[in-house]
Design an enzyme around this catalytic site. Structure first.
Site, PDB file in Angstrom:
ATOM      1  N   GLY A   1       0.822  -1.194   0.000  1.00 26.23           N
ATOM      2  CA  GLY A   1       0.000   0.000   0.000  1.00 26.23           C
ATOM      3  C   GLY A   1       0.865   1.256   0.000  1.00 26.23           C
ATOM      4  O   GLY A   1       2.095   1.185   0.064  1.00 26.23           O
ATOM      5  N   ASP A   2       0.212   2.417  -0.086  1.00 27.06           N
ATOM      6  CA  ASP A   2       0.902   3.713  -0.072  1.00 27.06           C
ATOM      7  C   ASP A   2       1.863   3.870  -1.246  1.00 27.06           C
ATOM      8  O   ASP A   2       2.843   4.617  -1.162  1.00 27.06           O
ATOM      9  CB  ASP A   2       1.678   3.916   1.244  1.00 27.06           C
ATOM     10  N   GLU A   3       1.577   3.208  -2.359  1.00 30.32           N
ATOM     11  CA  GLU A   3       2.499   3.247  -3.500  1.00 30.32           C
ATOM     12  C   GLU A   3       2.309   4.473  -4.388  1.00 30.32           C
ATOM     13  O   GLU A   3       3.098   4.688  -5.309  1.00 30.32           O
ATOM     14  CB  GLU A   3       2.319   1.998  -4.383  1.00 30.32           C
TER      15      GLU A   3
ATOM     16  N   LYS B   1      -1.028   5.200  -5.586  1.00 31.25           N
ATOM     17  CA  LYS B   1      -2.146   4.839  -6.473  1.00 31.25           C
ATOM     18  C   LYS B   1      -3.059   6.024  -6.743  1.00 31.25           C
ATOM     19  O   LYS B   1      -3.666   6.115  -7.805  1.00 31.25           O
ATOM     20  CB  LYS B   1      -2.954   3.690  -5.862  1.00 31.25           C
TER      21      LYS B   1
ATOM     22  N   LYS C   1      -2.337   9.203  -7.236  1.00 33.02           N
ATOM     23  CA  LYS C   1      -1.859  10.004  -8.362  1.00 33.02           C
ATOM     24  C   LYS C   1      -2.045   9.261  -9.675  1.00 33.02           C
ATOM     25  O   LYS C   1      -2.462   9.845 -10.686  1.00 33.02           O
ATOM     26  CB  LYS C   1      -0.385  10.354  -8.174  1.00 33.02           C
TER      27      LYS C   1
ATOM     28  N   ASN D   1      -9.631   3.154   6.044  1.00 31.56           N
ATOM     29  CA  ASN D   1      -8.248   2.822   6.409  1.00 31.56           C
ATOM     30  C   ASN D   1      -7.288   3.094   5.254  1.00 31.56           C
ATOM     31  O   ASN D   1      -6.076   2.977   5.393  1.00 31.56           O
ATOM     32  CB  ASN D   1      -8.131   1.359   6.833  1.00 31.56           C
ATOM     33  N   ALA D   2      -7.839   3.423   4.082  1.00 32.93           N
ATOM     34  CA  ALA D   2      -7.012   3.774   2.926  1.00 32.93           C
ATOM     35  C   ALA D   2      -6.951   5.290   2.810  1.00 32.93           C
ATOM     36  O   ALA D   2      -7.802   6.007   3.331  1.00 32.93           O
ATOM     37  CB  ALA D   2      -7.592   3.174   1.653  1.00 32.93           C
ATOM     38  N   GLY D   3      -5.940   5.774   2.105  1.00 33.52           N
ATOM     39  CA  GLY D   3      -5.839   7.210   1.905  1.00 33.52           C
ATOM     40  C   GLY D   3      -5.103   7.550   0.626  1.00 33.52           C
ATOM     41  O   GLY D   3      -4.105   6.924   0.299  1.00 33.52           O
ATOM     42  N   HIS D   4      -5.648   8.500  -0.118  1.00 37.87           N
ATOM     43  CA  HIS D   4      -4.998   9.003  -1.325  1.00 37.87           C
ATOM     44  C   HIS D   4      -4.711  10.480  -1.124  1.00 37.87           C
ATOM     45  O   HIS D   4      -5.584  11.237  -0.713  1.00 37.87           O
ATOM     46  CB  HIS D   4      -5.904   8.859  -2.558  1.00 37.87           C
TER      47      HIS D   4
ATOM     48  N   GLN E   1      -5.193  -0.055  -0.395  1.00 37.45           N
ATOM     49  CA  GLN E   1      -4.086  -0.829   0.177  1.00 37.45           C
ATOM     50  C   GLN E   1      -3.218  -1.466  -0.924  1.00 37.45           C
ATOM     51  O   GLN E   1      -3.106  -0.901  -2.008  1.00 37.45           O
ATOM     52  CB  GLN E   1      -4.615  -1.890   1.151  1.00 37.45           C
TER      53      GLN E   1
ATOM     54  N   ARG F   1       6.067   5.927   7.964  1.00 34.83           N
ATOM     55  CA  ARG F   1       6.179   4.651   7.270  1.00 34.83           C
ATOM     56  C   ARG F   1       7.580   4.062   7.441  1.00 34.83           C
ATOM     57  O   ARG F   1       8.560   4.796   7.532  1.00 34.83           O
ATOM     58  CB  ARG F   1       5.869   4.813   5.784  1.00 34.83           C
TER      59      ARG F   1
ATOM     60  N   LYS G   1       7.737   7.805  -7.331  1.00 31.74           N
ATOM     61  CA  LYS G   1       8.743   8.363  -6.431  1.00 31.74           C
ATOM     62  C   LYS G   1      10.173   8.014  -6.829  1.00 31.74           C
ATOM     63  O   LYS G   1      11.050   7.842  -5.969  1.00 31.74           O
ATOM     64  CB  LYS G   1       8.463   7.939  -4.983  1.00 31.74           C
TER      65      LYS G   1
ATOM     66  N   ASP H   1      12.171  10.041  -8.032  1.00 28.49           N
ATOM     67  CA  ASP H   1      12.961  11.208  -7.638  1.00 28.49           C
ATOM     68  C   ASP H   1      13.496  11.127  -6.216  1.00 28.49           C
ATOM     69  O   ASP H   1      14.482  11.788  -5.883  1.00 28.49           O
ATOM     70  CB  ASP H   1      12.109  12.477  -7.786  1.00 28.49           C
TER      71      ASP H   1
END
Length: 437
Positions: free
Chosen positions: A12-14, A16, A18, A38-41, A223, A304, A330, A332
């Site tokens: 998760g947190d990859e 998605k 964007k 429980n997910a976040g963008h 996730q 994280r 990411k 960069d």
């Protein structure tokens, strides 16, 4: 016309949000098919930072239907807060739709989730405490409350009586918490239902009508693969199925409707919460990746855990999702690193393995076997084509593609929309081996 599933290929947190936002420009319908708050963008648009937990990021495109599918669990209080935030930012929510059959996170779900996690002590899973697991538990036990129940007072009272009495007993006798009052809960959630009513639809009818009309449908997972209830690092997982197959169940479609599956992976690896993490770093390099990558959870704000790219779990994600291509995000963040390591296999006791072990105990004993590649020591933030990338950055991407045996279609180089290289359009590009980096 193409129907595409976007999944996370790590924990998760990859990024998605964007990638989904990018692909939503070509989509007519965007469907969120599992998970909950429980997910976040996090999406950056015109210097505005928008944080969404339930509402698909496609909501930023005015003529795109955004559907929260039956496989999600919905906290109506959070959803209404997100709607208010979008309205404050002059974003049209008239095409936001919510499946009538999605299950609802109730206040007792949150209380039990938090109490259970506290009682686990050193064996805690690392949940967000948002009530997701208990909501899915009630769904499986046929004690759940669905969105459609919030639209009918008599139905809600009938549906809530037994589970609320049971949960009150658990809260009082096991966890020492105060009970909830049925009248107050019913009154509060009927008000939520009234406010959400204009958005409530029959999920499968909307999707299948769009398919008949030859619309582009984008299925958005929350996730990541390694948090999948059946295929992840159990028990350190979520309570639903983020893998691509979950789109069929959570949206109510058959697998023949899916044309392509896109995996999203960071150029390194992170995870939030507890559980094994073979490539995890500590010290200054962990701090560098965390600080430069802004690695703090959208939902919890938790820092994280950071590590090098893990090609073993990457190849596993390719297999269990049937990935057609990858979006690498990411890149960069690695701009200032002298040497970059990639895990190509594990050492489990005395054996070298190249597969993801099904046992969490075995996985916790795995030691990474690394391949070291040179860094590029120059900024990629302003690169807008492959030709702009430093040779070592191109070599790194090429190595990842060859290791995971899947082409890379998108490279993200920052949070803004324009900080992206699209190698080939995953929605409108032909169904073939996309250009290998």
């Amino acid at each position: 016309m193409a129907n595409v599933v976007v999944i996370g290929a790590q924990w998760g947190d990859e990024g998605k949000g964007k990638i989904t936002d990018l692909l939503s420009r070509s989509a007519d319908v965007v469907v969120r098919y599992q998970g909950g708050v429980n997910a976040g963008h996090t999406i950056v648009v015109d210097d505005k930072v928008l944080k969404l937990h339930l509402i698909p990021s496609g909501i930023l495109y005015p003529e795109t239907i955004c559907l929260i599918g039956s496989g999600t669990v919905v906290d109506p209080k959070v959803m209404l807060r997100e709607i208010e935030m979008l309205i404050e930012n002059d974003i049209n929510i008239s095409d936001l739709q919510l499946a009538s059959t999605a299950h609802v996170t109730m206040p007792y779900h949150r209380l039990i989730d938090q109490a259970m996690e506290k009682r686990r002590g050193n064996q805690r899973i690392g949940t967000t405490g948002r009530g997701i697991g208990p909501t899915y538990s009630d769904k499986a036990q046929r004690d759940g409350i669905r969105v459609i129940d919030l639209l009918d007072e008599s139905k809600l009272k009938e549906r809530i009586r037994v589970p609320l009495a049971e949960k009150n007993k658990i809260l009082q006798e096991i966890y020492g918490e105060d009970p909830l009052q049925e009248e107050k809960v019913v009154e509060e959630y009927l008000q939520y239902g009234e406010r959400l009513k204009p958005h409530v639809v029959d999920c499968t009818r909307v999707i299948h009508q769009a398919a008949r009309d030859k619309k582009n449908i984008l299925f958005e997972g929350a996730q990541g693969t390694l948090l999948d209830l059946d295929h992840g690092t159990y028990p350190y997982v979520t309570s639903s199925n983020p893998v691509s197959g979950g789109a069929c169940i959570g949206a109510g479609v058959g697998p023949t409707l899916i044309d392509r599956v896109i995996g999203v992976a960071k150029a390194y690896t992170t995870r939030v919460g507890e559980g094994p993490f073979p490539t995890e770093l500590d010290g200054s390099m962990n701090d560098h990746l965390c600080d430069r990558g802004g690695e703090y959870g959208t939902t919890t704000g938790r820092r994280r855990r950071c590590g090098w790219f893990d090609g073993v779990i990457g190849k596993y994600a390719v297999q269990v999702n049937g990935l057609d291509c990858l979006a690498i995000t990411k890149l960069d963040v690695l701009d200032e690193v002298d040497e970059i390591k990639v895990c190509v296999a594990y050492k489990l006791d005395e054996e070298t393995i190249e597969h993801f072990p099904s046992s969490a105990e075995d996985f916790s004993r795995c030691k990474p076997i690394f391949k070291t590649l040179p860094g590029w020591k120059s900024s990629t933030a302003n690169c807008r084509s492959l030709e702009d990338l430093p040779p070592s950055a191109m070599a790194y991407l090429r190595f990842l593609a060859e290791l995971m045996e899947v082409p890379i279609a998108i490279v993200s180089l920052g949070a803004s929309r324009d900080q992206t290289i699209v190698v080939e359009d995953p929605i409108h590009g032909p169904k073939r081996a996309l250009l290998n980096i």
